[in-house]
Design a protein around this motif. Sequence first.
Motif, mmCIF file in Angstrom:
data_model
loop_
_atom_site.group_PDB
_atom_site.id
_atom_site.type_symbol
_atom_site.label_atom_id
_atom_site.label_comp_id
_atom_site.label_asym_id
_atom_site.label_seq_id
_atom_site.Cartn_x
_atom_site.Cartn_y
_atom_site.Cartn_z
ATOM 1 N N UNK A 93 0.827 -1.197 0.000
ATOM 2 C CA UNK A 93 0.000 0.000 0.000
ATOM 3 C C UNK A 93 0.863 1.250 0.000
ATOM 4 N N UNK A 94 0.398 2.265 0.656
ATOM 5 C CA UNK A 94 1.175 3.504 0.791
ATOM 6 C C UNK A 94 2.055 3.377 2.012
ATOM 7 N N UNK A 95 3.310 3.732 1.857
ATOM 8 C CA UNK A 95 4.249 3.540 2.967
ATOM 9 C C UNK A 95 4.936 4.834 3.380
ATOM 10 N N UNK A 96 5.382 4.823 4.631
ATOM 11 C CA UNK A 96 6.102 5.952 5.212
ATOM 12 C C UNK A 96 7.386 5.415 5.842
ATOM 13 N N UNK A 97 8.326 6.288 6.092
ATOM 14 C CA UNK A 97 9.571 5.875 6.739
ATOM 15 C C UNK A 97 9.282 5.550 8.199
ATOM 16 N N UNK A 98 9.717 4.356 8.620
ATOM 17 C CA UNK A 98 9.514 3.933 9.999
ATOM 18 C C UNK A 98 10.663 4.348 10.895
ATOM 19 N N UNK A 99 10.437 4.211 12.177
ATOM 20 C CA UNK A 99 11.489 4.486 13.159
ATOM 21 C C UNK A 99 11.219 3.635 14.397
ATOM 22 N N UNK A 100 12.238 3.465 15.202
ATOM 23 C CA UNK A 100 12.111 2.657 16.415
ATOM 24 C C UNK A 100 10.996 3.206 17.294
ATOM 25 N N UNK A 101 10.210 2.309 17.861
ATOM 26 C CA UNK A 101 9.139 2.705 18.763
ATOM 27 C C UNK A 101 7.786 2.857 18.099
ATOM 28 N N UNK A 102 7.742 2.873 16.774
ATOM 29 C CA UNK A 102 6.452 2.986 16.083
ATOM 30 C C UNK A 102 5.675 1.685 16.247
ATOM 31 N N UNK A 103 4.429 1.784 16.719
ATOM 32 C CA UNK A 103 3.587 0.594 16.845
ATOM 33 C C UNK A 103 2.552 0.535 15.728
ATOM 34 N N UNK A 104 2.438 1.620 14.947
ATOM 35 C CA UNK A 104 1.610 1.633 13.755
ATOM 36 C C UNK A 104 2.120 2.744 12.852
ATOM 37 N N UNK A 105 1.834 2.637 11.541
ATOM 38 C CA UNK A 105 2.282 3.702 10.633
ATOM 39 C C UNK A 105 1.629 5.032 10.993
ATOM 40 N N UNK A 106 2.257 6.145 10.584
ATOM 41 C CA UNK A 106 1.688 7.466 10.899
ATOM 42 C C UNK A 106 0.414 7.744 10.109
ATOM 43 N N UNK A 107 -0.281 8.775 10.531
ATOM 44 C CA UNK A 107 -1.510 9.198 9.839
ATOM 45 C C UNK A 107 -1.174 9.779 8.468
ATOM 46 N N UNK A 108 -2.067 9.557 7.520
ATOM 47 C CA UNK A 108 -1.933 10.198 6.217
ATOM 48 C C UNK A 108 -2.147 11.703 6.367
ATOM 49 N N UNK A 109 -1.429 12.515 5.602
ATOM 50 C CA UNK A 109 -1.623 13.966 5.694
ATOM 51 C C UNK A 109 -3.074 14.358 5.416
ATOM 52 N N UNK A 110 -3.629 15.179 6.289
ATOM 53 C CA UNK A 110 -4.990 15.662 6.105
ATOM 54 C C UNK A 110 -6.070 14.704 6.570
ATOM 55 N N UNK A 111 -5.668 13.563 7.171
ATOM 56 C CA UNK A 111 -6.649 12.598 7.667
ATOM 57 C C UNK A 111 -6.473 12.423 9.167
#
Length: 199
Positions: A93-111
């Motif tokens: 799907x649509x992906x974002x850069x991850x980092x340590x400590x993330x338990x879910x992907x970030x929100x989409x911009x504007x959502x």
Amino acid sequence: RKQGGGFDGLRMERWLFHGPGTLNDPAQPQQQGGDPLQCIVEEGFQPLLAGSRTGAVYGAGTYFARDSAYSDGYARRAADGTSCIIMSRVVLGRYAVGRAGMVQPPLLPGHGTRHYHSLVNSLESPTIFVIQDGACAYPAYVISYRHGGRGRAGVAVPTQLCGLVCRGNALLQAELRRLLGPPAGPAAAAAAAAAAAAA
């Protein structure tokens, strides 16, 4: 585009490699007492229970790699020297850069409620992919192989492809042999040539 862009089937659905780990790996608690490879083949991936052998550098979930050499570092090792990794079809799907400590992907911009679908190590040229939904990855092929090690003069000996469970897909077999190196020995070379001719 900056965060994974619009729909692009070539980027958002890929063949990727996964190293299932070894028997009774303490970093994979869901697989204690069983073969992690067999657990994945029979039950699929369980990202929420995935281990942290990589340190979860790009967030929690199941890790996949573009390159088989990376997954080899997390391969299932057998006593006879055989290693196994899994080649999976993964919907990113649509992906974002991850980092340590993330338990879910970030929100989409504007959502306020919709998130990205997966995490990666780089947006420009991702080589590591993290999913948090087991339904997004299908463990399609098990690849078994042996490392050749070093010869007398210190020259690397090619990796031997021992087995491939892929339901007769000759094109995929040829690609995997290209990625993993040629089979070792004259009999294996003859078999590889015959398979190539049949393809």
